[in-house]
Motif scaffolding. Structure first.
Motif, PDB file in Angstrom:
ATOM      1  N   ARG A  52      -0.436  -7.534   0.958  1.00 51.65           N
ATOM      2  CA  ARG A  52       0.921  -7.922   1.598  1.00 51.65           C
ATOM      3  C   ARG A  52       1.633  -7.367   2.336  1.00 51.65           C
ATOM      4  N   ARG A  53       1.896  -6.248   1.240  1.00 53.51           N
ATOM      5  CA  ARG A  53       2.948  -5.633   0.935  1.00 53.51           C
ATOM      6  C   ARG A  53       2.818  -4.474   2.193  1.00 53.51           C
ATOM      7  N   ALA A  54       1.612  -4.100   1.818  1.00 57.50           N
ATOM      8  CA  ALA A  54       1.098  -2.288   2.694  1.00 57.50           C
ATOM      9  C   ALA A  54       1.835  -3.399   3.867  1.00 57.50           C
ATOM     10  N   ILE A  55       0.774  -4.239   4.717  1.00 59.87           N
ATOM     11  CA  ILE A  55       0.995  -4.297   5.989  1.00 59.87           C
ATOM     12  C   ILE A  55       1.846  -5.097   6.688  1.00 59.87           C
ATOM     13  N   GLU A  56       2.646  -5.100   5.431  1.00 59.35           N
ATOM     14  CA  GLU A  56       4.560  -5.239   5.937  1.00 59.35           C
ATOM     15  C   GLU A  56       4.984  -4.535   6.490  1.00 59.35           C
ATOM     16  N   GLU A  57       4.701  -3.564   5.698  1.00 59.41           N
ATOM     17  CA  GLU A  57       6.266  -2.521   5.781  1.00 59.41           C
ATOM     18  C   GLU A  57       4.819  -1.291   6.922  1.00 59.41           C
ATOM     19  N   MET A  58       4.400  -1.765   7.421  1.00 60.51           N
ATOM     20  CA  MET A  58       3.344  -1.226   8.742  1.00 60.51           C
ATOM     21  C   MET A  58       3.685  -2.463   9.985  1.00 60.51           C
ATOM     22  N   GLY A  59       4.466  -3.600   9.901  1.00 61.15           N
ATOM     23  CA  GLY A  59       5.078  -3.811  10.656  1.00 61.15           C
ATOM     24  C   GLY A  59       4.145  -5.420  11.001  1.00 61.15           C
ATOM     25  N   GLN A  98     -11.794  -8.204  22.537  1.00 65.43           N
ATOM     26  CA  GLN A  98     -12.129  -6.256  23.569  1.00 65.43           C
ATOM     27  C   GLN A  98     -10.792  -5.619  22.046  1.00 65.43           C
ATOM     28  N   THR A  99     -11.139  -3.942  22.526  1.00 64.67           N
ATOM     29  CA  THR A  99     -10.389  -2.938  21.558  1.00 64.67           C
ATOM     30  C   THR A  99      -8.628  -3.407  21.509  1.00 64.67           C
ATOM     31  N   GLY A 100      -8.334  -3.837  20.345  1.00 67.06           N
ATOM     32  CA  GLY A 100      -6.514  -3.513  21.011  1.00 67.06           C
ATOM     33  C   GLY A 100      -6.400  -5.155  20.766  1.00 67.06           C
ATOM     34  N   THR A 101      -7.078  -5.801  20.257  1.00 62.00           N
ATOM     35  CA  THR A 101      -6.896  -7.632  19.176  1.00 62.00           C
ATOM     36  C   THR A 101      -7.039  -7.651  18.144  1.00 62.00           C
ATOM     37  N   GLY A 102      -6.196  -6.463  17.419  1.00 61.57           N
ATOM     38  CA  GLY A 102      -6.443  -6.564  16.147  1.00 61.57           C
ATOM     39  C   GLY A 102      -7.527  -6.637  14.687  1.00 61.57           C
ATOM     40  N   LYS A 103      -8.700  -6.137  15.579  1.00 60.55           N
ATOM     41  CA  LYS A 103     -10.302  -6.480  14.756  1.00 60.55           C
ATOM     42  C   LYS A 103     -10.341  -5.165  14.301  1.00 60.55           C
ATOM     43  N   THR A 104      -9.445  -4.008  13.474  1.00 54.30           N
ATOM     44  CA  THR A 104      -9.796  -3.604  12.035  1.00 54.30           C
ATOM     45  C   THR A 104      -8.509  -4.208  11.035  1.00 54.30           C
ATOM     46  N   ALA A 105      -8.133  -4.582  11.467  1.00 52.20           N
ATOM     47  CA  ALA A 105      -7.287  -5.551  10.087  1.00 52.20           C
ATOM     48  C   ALA A 105      -8.114  -6.217   9.762  1.00 52.20           C
ATOM     49  N   ALA A 106      -8.737  -7.273  10.289  1.00 46.94           N
ATOM     50  CA  ALA A 106      -9.733  -8.620  10.848  1.00 46.94           C
ATOM     51  C   ALA A 106     -10.938  -8.221   9.346  1.00 46.94           C
ATOM     52  N   PHE A 107     -11.177  -7.279   9.692  1.00 44.75           N
ATOM     53  CA  PHE A 107     -12.106  -7.346   8.935  1.00 44.75           C
ATOM     54  C   PHE A 107     -11.887  -6.184   7.913  1.00 44.75           C
ATOM     55  N   GLY A 108     -10.619  -5.292   7.815  1.00 46.73           N
ATOM     56  CA  GLY A 108     -10.451  -5.021   7.211  1.00 46.73           C
ATOM     57  C   GLY A 108      -9.537  -4.876   5.647  1.00 46.73           C
ATOM     58  N   LEU A 109      -8.951  -6.022   5.684  1.00 45.59           N
ATOM     59  CA  LEU A 109      -8.495  -6.709   5.170  1.00 45.59           C
ATOM     60  C   LEU A 109      -8.952  -7.420   3.648  1.00 45.59           C
ATOM     61  N   PRO A 110     -10.164  -7.842   4.652  1.00 43.76           N
ATOM     62  CA  PRO A 110     -11.149  -9.295   3.933  1.00 43.76           C
ATOM     63  C   PRO A 110     -11.682  -7.981   2.600  1.00 43.76           C
ATOM     64  N   LEU A 111     -12.469  -6.972   3.032  1.00 44.24           N
ATOM     65  CA  LEU A 111     -13.327  -6.022   2.611  1.00 44.24           C
ATOM     66  C   LEU A 111     -12.925  -5.057   1.259  1.00 44.24           C
ATOM     67  N   ILE A 112     -11.353  -4.923   1.711  1.00 39.02           N
ATOM     68  CA  ILE A 112     -10.436  -4.084   0.839  1.00 39.02           C
ATOM     69  C   ILE A 112     -10.220  -5.137  -0.507  1.00 39.02           C
ATOM     70  N   GLN A 113     -10.159  -6.558  -0.097  1.00 38.58           N
ATOM     71  CA  GLN A 113      -9.703  -7.148  -1.321  1.00 38.58           C
ATOM     72  C   GLN A 113     -11.048  -7.589  -1.971  1.00 38.58           C
ATOM     73  N   LYS A 114     -12.199  -7.761  -1.066  1.00 34.64           N
ATOM     74  CA  LYS A 114     -13.021  -8.160  -2.064  1.00 34.64           C
ATOM     75  C   LYS A 114     -13.744  -7.331  -2.872  1.00 34.64           C
ATOM     76  N   VAL A 115     -13.206  -5.609  -2.840  1.00 40.11           N
ATOM     77  CA  VAL A 115     -13.845  -4.810  -3.725  1.00 40.11           C
ATOM     78  C   VAL A 115     -13.487  -4.957  -5.230  1.00 40.11           C
ATOM     79  N   ASP A 116     -14.339  -4.744  -5.834  1.00 40.32           N
ATOM     80  CA  ASP A 116     -14.248  -4.723  -7.271  1.00 40.32           C
ATOM     81  C   ASP A 116     -14.506  -3.321  -7.424  1.00 40.32           C
ATOM     82  N   ILE A 117     -12.992  -2.678  -7.754  1.00 42.14           N
ATOM     83  CA  ILE A 117     -12.166  -1.177  -7.927  1.00 42.14           C
ATOM     84  C   ILE A 117     -13.173  -0.676  -9.441  1.00 42.14           C
ATOM     85  N   ASP A 118     -13.496  -1.341 -10.448  1.00 40.31           N
ATOM     86  CA  ASP A 118     -13.417  -0.585 -11.246  1.00 40.31           C
ATOM     87  C   ASP A 118     -15.399  -0.722 -11.558  1.00 40.31           C
ATOM     88  N   ASN A 119     -15.942  -0.708 -10.108  1.00 37.77           N
ATOM     89  CA  ASN A 119     -17.550  -0.318 -10.046  1.00 37.77           C
ATOM     90  C   ASN A 119     -17.571  -0.263  -9.123  1.00 37.77           C
TER      91      ASN A 119
END
Length: 625
Positions: free
Chosen positions: A14-21, A48-69
């Motif tokens: 949330r901190r990163a995306i808030e900085e992005m507006g 359609q393109t331009g509806t915020g799709k990348t953040a829709a799937f990108g934020l959950p993918l990032i959050q579910k990553v196991d950084i140590d693996n």
């Protein structure tokens, strides 16, 4: 409206995306993020393109990553290199405060060895084009055995580009216990088949109505003669001085030709098509995103993956063959609640496509009025004034120069100085347009033209430069209209032919085509049948409006009139005899019409600038000698 916190997004993201507006989630993000954060949840999302799709799937993918693996845990498939790089860049921006997360774009046109080295070092999320990923799988340099999330972005585009077999091979190598998310602009039978084979009881999400990408878009059509298309494009561009647009063309050759013409005439333009190297394409796209290019002339394929939010216009230099391509084009403007304009510059032959598009998008095209020379100059004048008003003055830096400047300009009055400052930029438009004829639009109701019936005075007209003028032995009395003539051409000619001026007469007609196309058109139409008529088509006579060897009338059972020899030795039909006896069969043909009133003197005096006489205090102009 929910917040990103209520959707379950982690604080560091949330901190990163808030900085992005990012302020509030967009509809697609509200639907997808909570579901994708769970386990064994599959989704088919129509958006359609331009509806915020990348953040829709990108934020959950990032959050579910196991950084140590440090193994591939999520896979994003997309159709083009450009979109691959864009998604990877966005994921890196979203994960700015997630230490140690590694995202790798995998695509063709770049060194496969460097991508193999990056895979060996370890990654968490792979963003890939299907072809390159399959190549890496064949080389045994990447394993998908640890993938837990699969996203297919612009799945319909991937299938259209022929990646069906590649996608099947990739998905067959991914563990069945996974989340799968498929984004598509349309639900085609092919998309439905992929969903049935690889998704388990997917949740279906539709963001807005079909083709909602056009909701904030105004659709305008300029229907002109083929020979006037480029001049119409220039007038539209000049009328909108702050235009930021993509100009779509049908072929690579046309794209390059239009871009070259624009650049040679001083426009801030460049081209994007498949003949460019990948390095050239990357450079052009980056310059366009940074607004260092104002007009990008592109083909549909080359523009895939180019995602720019603030386009003011999309200009169709002719319409695409399918409606879906048009909706993709027009959807590139009018985003994020802003309004945009999609312009189509077409000839009469493309009128049927306009009707098809209107039915699909549920909106009508507004007939555009081609800007006059005076209107363009007025717009450019206001632009110059606006820019002067906004100039920032650095008092300290210019103070030392001002005494000399004041001395040199002391003899000029304030009014003279203003005129010269404005004219410095403005005169080039005035000089270019002052003697240019206005462009006429085509109208089916007026026999293919709007306004003038002839440009060449009282006699038969010559074909435009580069065009051949053809005679056809049917006319208004036979029920021929411009639209029906186009139907005849479309039915009998497979190749795309540009049609210029059309003159519908009472018993016969004339139409113009490119000189190179004339033999093929004559071969295809001469002797063909239409509603019981046998068509006769040939090159019009040397005078441009007379017939050298006119065919018979074409009616069922009609006898071919016996030809007569004229003094020049040419055959003469009864229709030609009729013209010789009493003028042309159609009384309007060849008549010289009154030209558009020249209002330059009303707007400019001999010094180059004056007020419009219609405004209060305006000067009365003198007639041009």
């Amino acid at each position: 409206m929910k917040t990103f916190e209520e959707l379950g997004v982690a604080p560091e993201i949330r901190r990163a995306i808030e900085e992005m507006g990012f302020v509030n989630p967009m509809p697609v993000q509200e639907e997808v993020i909570p579901y994708l954060l769970g386990e064994n949840n599959d989704i088919v999302a129509l958006a359609q393109t331009g509806t915020g799709k990348t953040a829709a799937f990108g934020l959950p993918l990032i959050q579910k990553v196991d950084i140590d693996n440090v193994v591939p845990q999520s896979l994003v498939l997309c159709p083009t290199r450009e979109l691959c790089l864009q998604i990877a860049g966005d994921l890196n921006d979203y994960s700015k405060y997630v230490d140690g997360l590694k995202v790798l774009p995998v695509y063709g046109g770049s060194s496969i060895e460097s991508q193999i080295k990056a895979l060996k070092r370890g990654v968490h999320i792979i963003v890939a084009t299907p072809g390159r990923l399959l190549d890496l799988m064949d080389r045994k340099t990447v394993s998908l055995a640890t993938i837990k999330n699969v996203v297919m972005d612009e799945a319909d585009e991937m299938l259209d580009m022929g990646f069906t077999d590649s996608i099947n091979a990739i998905l067959a190598d991914v563990p069945q216990e996974r989340n799968t998310l498929m984004f598509s602009a349309t639900m085609s039978p092919e998309i439905a088949k992929i969903a049935k084979n690889y998704l388990r009881d997917p949740k279906e999400v539709t963001i807005g109505r079909k083709n909602e990408s056009t909701a904030n878009v105004r659709h305008v059509v300029y229907m002109v003669h083929a020979k006037d298309k480029y001049e119409t494009l220039k007038r539209v561009v000049d009328y909108y001085p702050r235009i930021y647009a993509i100009i779509f063309c049908r072929t690579r050759k046309e794209t390059q030709e239009i871009a070259d013409q624009l650049m040679q005439e001083g426009y801030n333009a460049d081209t994007l098509h498949g003949d460019l190297s990948q390095a050239q394409r990357d450079t052009v796209m980056q310059r366009f995103r940074l607004r260092n290019i104002q007009l990008l002339v592109a083909t549909d394929v080359a523009a895939r993956g180019l995602d720019v939010d603030d386009l003011t216009h999309v200009i169709n230099y002719g319409l695409p063959d399918d409606v879906e391509s048009y909706t993709h084009r027009s959807g590139r403007t009018g985003r994020a609640g802003k309004t945009g304009t999609s312009i189509a510059i077409i000839n009469m032959r493309e009128k049927s496509k306009v009707r098809q598009i209107e039915k699909i998008i549920g909106k009508q095209f507004v007939p555009g009025e081609i800007p006059t020379a005076r209107q363009i100059c007025e717009k450019q004048l206001i632009k110059v004034i606006d820019e002067l008003e906004k100039v920032q003055v650095n008092e300290e830096e210019i103070n030392d120069f001002m005494p000399e400047i004041y001395r040199k300009l002391d003899w000029l009055s304030k009014e003279d100085l203003i005129k010269r400052m404005v004219s410095h930029e403005f005169n080039r438009f005035y000089e270019y347009y002052r003697n240019k004829p206005e462009i006429e639009t085509v109208s089916e109701e007026k026999g293919g033209k709007k306004g003038r019936s002839s440009e060449n005075g009282g006699g038969p007209r010559q074909a435009e430069a580069g065009y051949s003028r053809l005679f056809i032995n049917i006319g208004k009395i036979d029920g021929l209209t411009v639209g029906r003539l186009m139907e005849i051409l479309n039915k009998n000619i497979r190749e795309r032919v540009e049609v210029g001026r059309i003159d519908l007469m009472k018993r016969f007609s004339f139409f113009e085509v490119k000189e190179a196309d004339a033999p093929a058109v004559i071969k295809a139409l001469d002797g063909a049948s239409w509603k019981g008529y046998r068509l006769g088509v040939e090159i019009a006579g040397a005078e441009g409006g007379e017939v050298s060897g006119q065919k018979d009338s074409g009616h069922k059972g009609a006898k071919k009139p016996a030809p007569k020899k004229s003094s020049a030795g040419r055959r003469e039909s009864s229709s030609r005899e009729e013209r010789r006896r009493g003028g042309y069969p159609d009384e309007n043909y060849g008549r010289k019409s009154r030209s558009r009133k020249d209002d330059w003197k009303q707007f400019f005096n001999n010094d180059g600038w004056d007020r419009d006489p219609s405004s209060k205090g305006g000067k009365k102009s003198k007639k041009r000698k």
